[in-house]
Scaffold this motif. Sequence first.
Motif, PDB file in Angstrom:
ATOM      1  N   GLU A 269       0.843  -1.234   0.054  1.00 49.85           N
ATOM      2  CA  GLU A 269       0.039   0.084  -0.086  1.00 49.85           C
ATOM      3  C   GLU A 269       0.793   1.342   0.171  1.00 49.85           C
ATOM      4  O   GLU A 269       0.595   2.353  -0.727  1.00 49.85           O
ATOM      5  N   ASP A 296      -5.028  -5.245  -1.868  1.00 52.34           N
ATOM      6  CA  ASP A 296      -3.965  -4.370  -1.188  1.00 52.34           C
ATOM      7  C   ASP A 296      -3.932  -3.276  -2.103  1.00 52.34           C
ATOM      8  O   ASP A 296      -3.733  -2.278  -1.872  1.00 52.34           O
ATOM      9  N   SER A 299      -6.660  -1.050  -1.949  1.00 52.23           N
ATOM     10  CA  SER A 299      -6.630  -0.314  -0.262  1.00 52.23           C
ATOM     11  C   SER A 299      -5.586   0.989  -0.493  1.00 52.23           C
ATOM     12  O   SER A 299      -5.809   1.831   0.049  1.00 52.23           O
ATOM     13  N   ALA A 300      -4.786   0.784  -1.324  1.00 52.90           N
ATOM     14  CA  ALA A 300      -3.675   1.838  -1.480  1.00 52.90           C
ATOM     15  C   ALA A 300      -4.169   3.220  -2.183  1.00 52.90           C
ATOM     16  O   ALA A 300      -3.506   4.267  -1.880  1.00 52.90           O
TER      17      ALA A 300
END
Length: 323
Positions: A269, A296, A299-300
């Motif tokens: 991230e 992931d 989510s970054a």
Amino acid sequence: MEYVKLGRSGLDVSEICLGCMSFGVPERGNAPWSLNEEQSRPIIKRALELGINFFSTANMYSDGTSEEIVGQALKDFARRDEVVIATKVFVPMRQGPNAMGLSRKAIMTEIDKSLSRLGTDYIDLYQIHRWDPHTPVEETMEALHDLVKAGKIRYIGASSMLAWQFAKAQHVAVSNGWTRFVSMENRLNLLYREEEREMLPLCKDEGVGVTPYLPLAAGRLTREWNEQTLRSEKDHIAKALFEKTEEVDRKIAGRVAEVAANRGVSRAEIALAWLLQKEEVTAPIIGSTRISHLEDAVSALSVKLTAEEIVSLEELYVPHPLV
């Protein structure tokens, strides 16, 4: 998921692009760590569920089987007009003359083969995989323009070349009234930032979207430095890209780990958040062999680095040899 224009084109793409080199028959081509069709389909399906509409493959990935797997999955899981399919041409797909490069003959042959493997009537973004020093750039650009006019492709992009080469190709297109490149797929991550010198400013000035590949440095920014994976053991191309700068790269990877620990998020991230905050970058190309890798990456998008964190991540970098 947010959607942005690819450069100055009208094409809407997700801020994360799913790179499809991870999908293919492992026994064919140059990616023995790739996932077969059964393993690939859940990741492609999850990408669509997360709002990713941008999928990037190449004719040479796993000897064409990546295009086959991706094309079939997208046909099963989405409507064709909902997704943006990108593929590439340049690398030889057979032995013998006229088997590689960007000649009119090679391009016209490979586009039809890619369309057949993908199971589609058109490709949204057709990219030249490398610069071809043995073919006049005028021949290449006119052939690509003709494919746009024939309806086989919608937009054209480029990948991995020097800034002067890209500028020359764009100039040839403009001078002749041909289709211009709308995107540049280049190598850019915290361990390799040479593109910041000339290519990124050129793309910004020209209104070209930037879709970096290896945004996580083939996993080196996501785990302990000496931790091994199937890909790190088998991906000899990635090994060659990073082996000469290992000493400084290890320190930068350690800094990513520190920032991630302070934030309470994954290293992936942080590395992706750094890329996403560059104004020139449109959509990093994420290679994924697990659904968690994909999640992931998404989510970054919500991680916003401070100016101090960016300085901390960047300050250890030293010039790298051009690749």
